[in-house]
Write a protein that holds these residues in place. Sequence first.
Motif, PDB file in Angstrom:
ATOM      1  N   GLU A  61       0.837  -1.207   0.000  1.00 60.50           N
ATOM      2  CA  GLU A  61       0.000   0.000   0.000  1.00 60.50           C
ATOM      3  C   GLU A  61       0.872   1.257   0.000  1.00 60.50           C
ATOM      4  OE1 GLU A  61      -2.323   1.626   3.628  1.00 60.50           O
ATOM      5  OE2 GLU A  61      -3.802   0.448   2.524  1.00 60.50           O
ATOM      6  N   SER A  62       1.915   1.252   0.841  1.00 67.85           N
ATOM      7  CA  SER A  62       2.792   2.427   0.954  1.00 67.85           C
ATOM      8  C   SER A  62       3.582   2.652  -0.325  1.00 67.85           C
ATOM      9  CB  SER A  62       3.748   2.249   2.132  1.00 67.85           C
ATOM     10  OG  SER A  62       3.049   2.101   3.345  1.00 67.85           O
ATOM     11  N   ILE A  63       4.132   1.557  -0.905  1.00 69.84           N
ATOM     12  CA  ILE A  63       4.956   1.676  -2.116  1.00 69.84           C
ATOM     13  C   ILE A  63       4.102   2.119  -3.305  1.00 69.84           C
ATOM     14  CG2 ILE A  63       6.340   0.374  -3.773  1.00 69.84           C
ATOM     15  CD1 ILE A  63       7.309  -1.322  -1.327  1.00 69.84           C
ATOM     16  N   THR A  78      -5.805   2.947   5.682  1.00 73.48           N
ATOM     17  CA  THR A  78      -6.820   1.907   5.877  1.00 73.48           C
ATOM     18  C   THR A  78      -6.218   0.637   6.465  1.00 73.48           C
ATOM     19  OG1 THR A  78      -7.970   2.784   3.943  1.00 73.48           O
ATOM     20  CG2 THR A  78      -8.655   0.614   4.737  1.00 73.48           C
ATOM     21  N   THR A  79      -5.105   0.193   5.895  1.00 74.81           N
ATOM     22  CA  THR A  79      -4.470  -1.038   6.382  1.00 74.81           C
ATOM     23  C   THR A  79      -3.958  -0.866   7.803  1.00 74.81           C
ATOM     24  OG1 THR A  79      -3.868  -1.679   4.133  1.00 74.81           O
ATOM     25  CG2 THR A  79      -2.652  -2.722   5.931  1.00 74.81           C
ATOM     26  N   VAL A  82      -6.735  -1.464  10.243  1.00 76.35           N
ATOM     27  CA  VAL A  82      -7.023  -2.898  10.363  1.00 76.35           C
ATOM     28  C   VAL A  82      -5.972  -3.587  11.233  1.00 76.35           C
ATOM     29  CG1 VAL A  82      -7.230  -5.072   9.095  1.00 76.35           C
ATOM     30  CG2 VAL A  82      -8.264  -2.969   8.176  1.00 76.35           C
ATOM     31  N   ILE A  83      -4.718  -3.232  11.025  1.00 77.72           N
ATOM     32  CA  ILE A  83      -3.630  -3.837  11.805  1.00 77.72           C
ATOM     33  C   ILE A  83      -3.768  -3.485  13.288  1.00 77.72           C
ATOM     34  CG2 ILE A  83      -1.137  -3.811  12.194  1.00 77.72           C
ATOM     35  CD1 ILE A  83      -0.790  -3.361   9.164  1.00 77.72           C
ATOM     36  N   GLY A  84      -4.057  -2.220  13.575  1.00 70.99           N
ATOM     37  CA  GLY A  84      -4.204  -1.816  14.976  1.00 70.99           C
ATOM     38  C   GLY A  84      -5.280  -2.620  15.684  1.00 70.99           C
ATOM     39  N   ARG A  85      -6.408  -2.827  15.011  1.00 67.24           N
ATOM     40  CA  ARG A  85      -7.489  -3.584  15.626  1.00 67.24           C
ATOM     41  C   ARG A  85      -7.083  -5.042  15.855  1.00 67.24           C
ATOM     42  NH1 ARG A  85     -12.694  -2.986  16.658  1.00 67.24           N
ATOM     43  NH2 ARG A  85     -14.008  -4.828  16.776  1.00 67.24           N
ATOM     44  N   ARG A  86      -6.456  -5.639  14.838  1.00 66.03           N
ATOM     45  CA  ARG A  86      -6.104  -7.059  14.954  1.00 66.03           C
ATOM     46  C   ARG A  86      -5.042  -7.287  16.037  1.00 66.03           C
ATOM     47  NH1 ARG A  86      -6.775 -11.882  13.281  1.00 66.03           N
ATOM     48  NH2 ARG A  86      -5.100 -13.345  12.843  1.00 66.03           N
ATOM     49  N   ARG A  87      -4.041  -6.412  16.099  1.00 67.39           N
ATOM     50  CA  ARG A  87      -2.997  -6.612  17.107  1.00 67.39           C
ATOM     51  C   ARG A  87      -3.538  -6.395  18.523  1.00 67.39           C
ATOM     52  NH1 ARG A  87      -1.481  -8.975  13.410  1.00 67.39           N
ATOM     53  NH2 ARG A  87       0.350  -8.556  12.108  1.00 67.39           N
ATOM     54  N   ALA A  88      -4.491  -5.492  18.696  1.00 64.61           N
ATOM     55  CA  ALA A  88      -5.110  -5.330  20.013  1.00 64.61           C
ATOM     56  C   ALA A  88      -5.870  -6.595  20.398  1.00 64.61           C
ATOM     57  CB  ALA A  88      -6.057  -4.128  20.004  1.00 64.61           C
ATOM     58  N   GLU A  89      -6.557  -7.191  19.434  1.00 64.75           N
ATOM     59  CA  GLU A  89      -7.286  -8.440  19.704  1.00 64.75           C
ATOM     60  C   GLU A  89      -6.331  -9.574  20.057  1.00 64.75           C
ATOM     61  OE1 GLU A  89      -9.399  -8.810  16.056  1.00 64.75           O
ATOM     62  OE2 GLU A  89     -11.125  -7.609  16.727  1.00 64.75           O
ATOM     63  N   GLN A  90      -5.126  -9.536  19.463  1.00 65.48           N
ATOM     64  CA  GLN A  90      -4.136 -10.578  19.739  1.00 65.48           C
ATOM     65  C   GLN A  90      -3.379 -10.343  21.036  1.00 65.48           C
ATOM     66  OE1 GLN A  90      -2.138 -10.103  15.946  1.00 65.48           O
ATOM     67  NE2 GLN A  90      -2.891 -12.101  15.224  1.00 65.48           N
ATOM     68  N   GLY A  91      -3.518  -9.140  21.610  1.00 71.62           N
ATOM     69  CA  GLY A  91      -2.853  -8.841  22.876  1.00 71.62           C
ATOM     70  C   GLY A  91      -1.425  -8.362  22.741  1.00 71.62           C
ATOM     71  N   ASN A 143       0.012   6.909  13.938  1.00 74.27           N
ATOM     72  CA  ASN A 143      -1.112   7.530  14.647  1.00 74.27           C
ATOM     73  C   ASN A 143      -2.406   6.754  14.421  1.00 74.27           C
ATOM     74  OD1 ASN A 143       0.543   9.542  15.609  1.00 74.27           O
ATOM     75  ND2 ASN A 143      -0.043  11.037  14.050  1.00 74.27           N
ATOM     76  N   ALA A 144      -2.624   6.325  13.184  1.00 73.62           N
ATOM     77  CA  ALA A 144      -3.842   5.578  12.860  1.00 73.62           C
ATOM     78  C   ALA A 144      -3.859   4.229  13.569  1.00 73.62           C
ATOM     79  CB  ALA A 144      -3.962   5.380  11.351  1.00 73.62           C
ATOM     80  N   VAL A 145      -2.707   3.551  13.585  1.00 76.54           N
ATOM     81  CA  VAL A 145      -2.647   2.242  14.228  1.00 76.54           C
ATOM     82  C   VAL A 145      -2.829   2.388  15.743  1.00 76.54           C
ATOM     83  CG1 VAL A 145      -0.171   1.957  14.720  1.00 76.54           C
ATOM     84  CG2 VAL A 145      -1.504   0.005  13.981  1.00 76.54           C
ATOM     85  N   SER A 146      -2.285   3.467  16.329  1.00 79.36           N
ATOM     86  CA  SER A 146      -2.435   3.693  17.775  1.00 79.36           C
ATOM     87  C   SER A 146      -3.888   3.948  18.138  1.00 79.36           C
ATOM     88  CB  SER A 146      -1.589   4.891  18.222  1.00 79.36           C
ATOM     89  OG  SER A 146      -0.225   4.641  18.052  1.00 79.36           O
ATOM     90  N   GLU A 147      -4.532   4.806  17.379  1.00 79.66           N
ATOM     91  CA  GLU A 147      -5.932   5.134  17.673  1.00 79.66           C
ATOM     92  C   GLU A 147      -6.816   3.903  17.527  1.00 79.66           C
ATOM     93  OE1 GLU A 147      -9.487   8.083  16.040  1.00 79.66           O
ATOM     94  OE2 GLU A 147      -7.427   8.354  15.329  1.00 79.66           O
TER      95      GLU A 147
END
Length: 404
Positions: A61-63, A78-79, A82-91, A143-147
């Motif tokens: 996406e970045s490239i 956008t990605t 999604v990553i922020g949510r999934r990693r929070a769910e994974q702990g 910032n997006a992944v943190s939020e």
Amino acid sequence: MPVTPDQDLAAVAGAASRRLLERLDDLIERVIAEIVADDPAYTDFVPHDDLWQTIHRILRESIDHMARRALGEEPVVTTAVVIGRRRAEQGLPLESLLRAFRVGGRICWEAMIEVVSEADPGSLPVLLRFASIVWHTNEMQSNAVSESYRRTESELLRRSGERMAALLDALLEGRGADGGLAKAAAAALDLPMNGRYAVAVLRSPRRDDGFERPERVGGLRFVWRMRADADVAVVELGGLEPQDVAAALRPLFAGQAGISPAVDGLAALGRARWLAEVALQTCRPQDHRIVRLDERLPAALVVSQPELSGYLGDTVLGPLDALDPADREVLLETLATWLDCEGSAARTAGRLYCHRNTVFNRLRRLEQLTARSLHRPRDVVELALALDALDLVAPDNPREPRTA
């Protein structure tokens, strides 16, 4: 950070992005190797395949957007969301996630320099203008992944709290005999299925009384459930006893509380909650006491059968209703004090500030009016239970508050 469109920079970035996409798999492996080397515990939370796919998506996406960023387009996050949510769910700890994003941003920039140096070294001065865009994009993604992570973490905590409350309610409602439910509750609440427990039900005269609900006192562990009319605590006793629960709560709580006997296993918490509520009902309205059921059994019998107890109070002490209210109260107070003083007329007189003969005269008069004798144990039991009935289950015919 607004980006001024730059056609020369866009051309260099576009050429670099095409070469980076050709090396994407190698680039992913470099990022993974450095993340794991820097944080070996990362893969305890995130499986390798998941990590590979995630890095593939965010790098591609970045490239893909490099040239468009040079032309002033805002970064796509956008990605990252999604990553922020999934990693929070994974702990995965947020710090580890943000460090991984910094690693990815640095390696991506280093790779851009490599491909431009190899293919068109003369464009390096132009590429240097792209550095601020790379790091701004990395900052926006972080910032997006943190939020997203924090929002998901809050949602998970809320759901976890709701689930634990629902499981605790089910146990307190007596549904712990369902083995599956008891196992789920034991895991969620971190309580042994076959442990020793007591239940305490607390009622404060004010809802916001400043009471700080303890999680542990000595060797006792408390699990709290706040309700509209009372607070309920499941207490893991270990080798301690219900009297230890009362002793732990007295310095902390100024209201009324009832404590159940000890029970074995989560399946018995419904019964323990009912017994604690019965114990609480034995507190008179003016009392501020913490009571155990095993020290209030006669009164507990009275409050658990209010209709029959009301009939007992009317039958045994009803003849006193014909007296002047003040005279009636004097006789009832003398009986209550005599019972509290274990039948000692001398101690009763001292408590009531009167002569012991006055006590004898009042008790004799009460015997005549009720047709009961204080020398017959069965009659004494009837009188004591009838007195509790007047205090606890006869709101239409109340006694004056007792000081004893």
